[in-house]
Motif scaffolding. Structure first.
Motif, PDB file in Angstrom:
ATOM      1  N   ALA A  32      -5.079   1.899  14.990  1.00  0.00           N
ATOM      2  CA  ALA A  32      -4.662   0.643  14.350  1.00  0.00           C
ATOM      3  C   ALA A  32      -3.224   0.299  14.712  1.00  0.00           C
ATOM      4  O   ALA A  32      -2.909  -0.856  15.051  1.00  0.00           O
ATOM      5  CB  ALA A  32      -4.819   0.760  12.837  1.00  0.00           C
ATOM      6  N   LEU A  33      -2.329   1.270  14.665  1.00  0.00           N
ATOM      7  CA  LEU A  33      -0.924   1.003  14.958  1.00  0.00           C
ATOM      8  C   LEU A  33      -0.697   0.662  16.430  1.00  0.00           C
ATOM      9  O   LEU A  33       0.130  -0.190  16.758  1.00  0.00           O
ATOM     10  CB  LEU A  33      -0.077   2.215  14.575  1.00  0.00           C
ATOM     11  CG  LEU A  33       0.104   2.455  13.079  1.00  0.00           C
ATOM     12  CD1 LEU A  33       0.768   3.803  12.823  1.00  0.00           C
ATOM     13  CD2 LEU A  33       0.924   1.337  12.457  1.00  0.00           C
ATOM     14  N   VAL A  37      -8.034   6.256   2.005  1.00  0.00           N
ATOM     15  CA  VAL A  37      -7.040   5.442   1.297  1.00  0.00           C
ATOM     16  C   VAL A  37      -5.742   5.266   2.071  1.00  0.00           C
ATOM     17  O   VAL A  37      -5.292   4.123   2.299  1.00  0.00           O
ATOM     18  CB  VAL A  37      -6.736   5.978  -0.119  1.00  0.00           C
ATOM     19  CG1 VAL A  37      -5.694   5.113  -0.805  1.00  0.00           C
ATOM     20  CG2 VAL A  37      -8.006   6.023  -0.968  1.00  0.00           C
ATOM     21  N   TRP A  38      -5.069   6.377   2.475  1.00  0.00           N
ATOM     22  CA  TRP A  38      -3.710   6.269   2.989  1.00  0.00           C
ATOM     23  C   TRP A  38      -3.557   5.386   4.223  1.00  0.00           C
ATOM     24  O   TRP A  38      -2.469   4.796   4.404  1.00  0.00           O
ATOM     25  CB  TRP A  38      -3.127   7.666   3.268  1.00  0.00           C
ATOM     26  CG  TRP A  38      -3.719   8.400   4.441  1.00  0.00           C
ATOM     27  CD1 TRP A  38      -4.706   9.322   4.422  1.00  0.00           C
ATOM     28  CD2 TRP A  38      -3.335   8.282   5.819  1.00  0.00           C
ATOM     29  NE1 TRP A  38      -4.984   9.784   5.674  1.00  0.00           N
ATOM     30  CE2 TRP A  38      -4.152   9.164   6.551  1.00  0.00           C
ATOM     31  CE3 TRP A  38      -2.388   7.523   6.499  1.00  0.00           C
ATOM     32  CZ2 TRP A  38      -4.041   9.298   7.941  1.00  0.00           C
ATOM     33  CZ3 TRP A  38      -2.279   7.645   7.885  1.00  0.00           C
ATOM     34  CH2 TRP A  38      -3.101   8.542   8.586  1.00  0.00           C
ATOM     35  N   PRO A  39      -4.555   5.212   5.117  1.00  0.00           N
ATOM     36  CA  PRO A  39      -4.344   4.310   6.256  1.00  0.00           C
ATOM     37  C   PRO A  39      -4.047   2.872   5.860  1.00  0.00           C
ATOM     38  O   PRO A  39      -3.577   2.088   6.695  1.00  0.00           O
ATOM     39  CB  PRO A  39      -5.664   4.419   7.035  1.00  0.00           C
ATOM     40  CG  PRO A  39      -6.154   5.797   6.740  1.00  0.00           C
ATOM     41  CD  PRO A  39      -5.816   5.989   5.287  1.00  0.00           C
ATOM     42  N   ALA A  40      -4.296   2.505   4.601  1.00  0.00           N
ATOM     43  CA  ALA A  40      -3.911   1.163   4.150  1.00  0.00           C
ATOM     44  C   ALA A  40      -2.414   0.956   4.277  1.00  0.00           C
ATOM     45  O   ALA A  40      -1.935  -0.185   4.420  1.00  0.00           O
ATOM     46  CB  ALA A  40      -4.347   0.954   2.700  1.00  0.00           C
ATOM     47  N   LEU A  41      -1.642   2.043   4.277  1.00  0.00           N
ATOM     48  CA  LEU A  41      -0.192   1.940   4.367  1.00  0.00           C
ATOM     49  C   LEU A  41       0.282   1.463   5.732  1.00  0.00           C
ATOM     50  O   LEU A  41       1.439   1.051   5.869  1.00  0.00           O
ATOM     51  CB  LEU A  41       0.450   3.291   4.033  1.00  0.00           C
ATOM     52  CG  LEU A  41       0.251   3.780   2.590  1.00  0.00           C
ATOM     53  CD1 LEU A  41       0.760   5.199   2.435  1.00  0.00           C
ATOM     54  CD2 LEU A  41       0.951   2.849   1.615  1.00  0.00           C
ATOM     55  N   VAL A  42      -0.567   1.508   6.752  1.00  0.00           N
ATOM     56  CA  VAL A  42      -0.142   1.008   8.063  1.00  0.00           C
ATOM     57  C   VAL A  42       0.044  -0.500   8.036  1.00  0.00           C
ATOM     58  O   VAL A  42       0.657  -1.081   8.934  1.00  0.00           O
ATOM     59  CB  VAL A  42      -1.131   1.397   9.180  1.00  0.00           C
ATOM     60  CG1 VAL A  42      -1.383   2.898   9.202  1.00  0.00           C
ATOM     61  CG2 VAL A  42      -2.439   0.631   9.063  1.00  0.00           C
ATOM     62  N   LEU A  43      -0.464  -1.142   6.997  1.00  0.00           N
ATOM     63  CA  LEU A  43      -0.317  -2.594   6.868  1.00  0.00           C
ATOM     64  C   LEU A  43       1.057  -2.994   6.351  1.00  0.00           C
ATOM     65  O   LEU A  43       1.397  -4.184   6.361  1.00  0.00           O
ATOM     66  CB  LEU A  43      -1.380  -3.152   5.917  1.00  0.00           C
ATOM     67  CG  LEU A  43      -2.836  -3.044   6.384  1.00  0.00           C
ATOM     68  CD1 LEU A  43      -3.775  -3.320   5.217  1.00  0.00           C
ATOM     69  CD2 LEU A  43      -3.108  -4.012   7.524  1.00  0.00           C
ATOM     70  N   ALA A  71       5.034   2.478   8.576  1.00  0.00           N
ATOM     71  CA  ALA A  71       3.875   3.286   8.187  1.00  0.00           C
ATOM     72  C   ALA A  71       4.272   4.754   8.044  1.00  0.00           C
ATOM     73  O   ALA A  71       3.851   5.440   7.098  1.00  0.00           O
ATOM     74  CB  ALA A  71       2.766   3.135   9.222  1.00  0.00           C
ATOM     75  N   PHE A  72       5.084   5.245   8.953  1.00  0.00           N
ATOM     76  CA  PHE A  72       5.556   6.627   8.924  1.00  0.00           C
ATOM     77  C   PHE A  72       6.346   6.884   7.639  1.00  0.00           C
ATOM     78  O   PHE A  72       6.121   7.884   6.936  1.00  0.00           O
ATOM     79  CB  PHE A  72       6.416   6.889  10.157  1.00  0.00           C
ATOM     80  CG  PHE A  72       6.956   8.288  10.279  1.00  0.00           C
ATOM     81  CD1 PHE A  72       6.125   9.385  10.165  1.00  0.00           C
ATOM     82  CD2 PHE A  72       8.305   8.501  10.527  1.00  0.00           C
ATOM     83  CE1 PHE A  72       6.622  10.682  10.295  1.00  0.00           C
ATOM     84  CE2 PHE A  72       8.815   9.787  10.659  1.00  0.00           C
ATOM     85  CZ  PHE A  72       7.979  10.878  10.539  1.00  0.00           C
TER      86      PHE A  72
END
Length: 411
Positions: free
Chosen positions: A149-150, A172-178, A293-294
């Motif tokens: 995604a990134l 859940v946590w991949p939502a933070l890449v937004l 995101a990091f």
């Protein structure tokens, strides 16, 4: 020049990946036994047990250790695509292939303008630092989705949003890449993907969102930042217990609820900081989305009530994406995450008995690992803020010549 250098280093990169991954496979297949608890039992017992339930068309409603969004069922069911192998063997093969896919994505990205091959090296070196645990959890599959995604985000925002939404339904946590995404198309695609998957699983399989209740009831896991309170307190008369609870080894007893609540409050504060950053940030560059995101995942991992070893896989993947960008200034936090990953394999599984027993060695390892994560979080957040949030405009300094003339005139 840098691209040609990257191509020349590619054979060494692939050789390093091949050797280190062969070692990991030898450990998970138990050709050689890795010291400490058997980390593969989650696959051969827990995952396979879920597999048997999921294949009947329902979620494990009576199992409190099922604490994942509904799309996680796809990862648990994935070994079925390799019918010639037993469940555990098929899972390990798929984990290794996913690892290779991430490497291919990072290598391809490193050859593009404005990128560099450092990200691929971070992934190749970082993953084996966690030992066989990395192939014994489905987190490597989730990380692959977030990395993809990134890497496609700036050129294909809709695809990025769809991948982020799918990743969020995995864990859940991949939502933070937004967090660092500015294009509305990316957010819209993510929301549409989440809504579609939620509707699909809700209609097709009972209990799709039972995991929300199970997550709510978790305590303080023995490797978390908050657990250090009880590790030290045990040497001063604290009479609580360490038990397997909700699928992890947790502290139970006096004051645990207070520490767990404090961890949740700290997580809420980090969310507030991230929201403030998103409102005030104005300078967005190609690497900002990866850096944000990091930072976000670092914050939520460090403040969590649970810091399982596989969580470091997330950070290694995001660190690798940051390292792909020449302009990213996350080098020091990335190195700290790699160091924390090495300490993690020492505290689990090598010396996990010392961690559970709160021995001086176990406490020391946790202090070092969690300290590295805290320091990496603070430094990464500072770098992100300084790079994207403009400083308040300062009033111009007074002109001393004018002041002197005005003073003389008034006299």
């Amino acid at each position: 020049m840098e691209t040609s250098g990257a191509r020349r280093s590619l054979p060494w990169l692939l050789l390093t990946w091949g050797v280190t991954r062969l070692v990991l496979l030898l450990f998970v297949y138990k050709v050689y036994v890795f010291p400490g608890p058997d980390v593969t039992s989650d696959v051969s017992i827990t995952y396979q047990g879920w597999f048997e339930v999921l294949r009947t068309g329902t979620f494990p409603l009576d199992d409190v250790t099922w604490q994942y969004p509904p799309a996680a069922a796809l990862a648990i069911l994935s070994p079925a695509v390799l019918p010639g192998l037993d469940y555990a063997s098929a899972f390990f093969v798929l984990a290794c292939l996913t690892d290779l896919v991430v490497l291919a994505l990072l290598v391809y990205a490193g050859l593009r303008p404005g990128k560099r091959p450092h990200g691929a090296w971070v992934w190749v070196v970082g993953v084996p630092l966690l030992g066989p645990t990395v192939y014994s959890r489905y987190d490597v599959m989730v990380t692959a989705v977030a990395v993809a995604a990134l890497l496609v985000g700036s050129r294909h925002p809709r695809l990025m949003g769809a991948l982020a939404g799918f990743g969020a339904m995995l864990k859940v946590w991949p939502a933070l890449v937004l967090l660092g995404v500015r294009a509305r198309a990316g957010w819209a695609a993510a929301v549409a993907t989440v809504a579609a998957l939620a509707a699909l699983f809700s209609l097709a399989m009972p209990g799709a969102f039972a995991f929300l209740t199970f997550q709510r009831d978790r305590g303080t896991e023995v490797e978390s930042l908050g657990s250090l309170v009880f590790h030290v307190a045990r040497h001063h008369g604290w009479d609580g217990q360490v038990l397997l609870n909700y699928g992890s080894v947790e502290f139970l007893g006096p004051w645990v609820t207070i520490v767990s609540t404090a961890a949740l409050a700290l997580t809420g504060m980090t969310f507030g900081w991230l929201l403030l950053w998103r409102v005030l940030a104005t300078r967005f560059e190609a690497h900002t989305m990866a850096d944000a995101a990091f930072v976000a995942v670092l914050m939520f991992t460090t403040t969590s009530r649970v810091i399982s070893p596989q969580y470091l896989v997330w950070l290694i993947g995001l660190a690798a994406v940051c390292a792909c960008f020449r302009a990213s200034r996350m080098t020091v936090p990335v190195v700290m995450v790699l160091l924390a990953s090495f300490v993690t394999v020492l505290e689990f599984p090598l010396y996990f008995g010392d961690v559970v027993g709160s021995t001086p060695l176990g406490i020391t390892l946790l202090v070092i690992r969690n300290g590295l994560l805290v320091l990496a979080t603070v430094l990464a957040a500072r770098v992100l803020w300084q790079a994207t949030v403009p400083r308040p405009a300062q009033a111009p300094a007074p002109d001393h010549t004018t002041l002197t003339k005005e003073t003389s005139a008034s006299s």
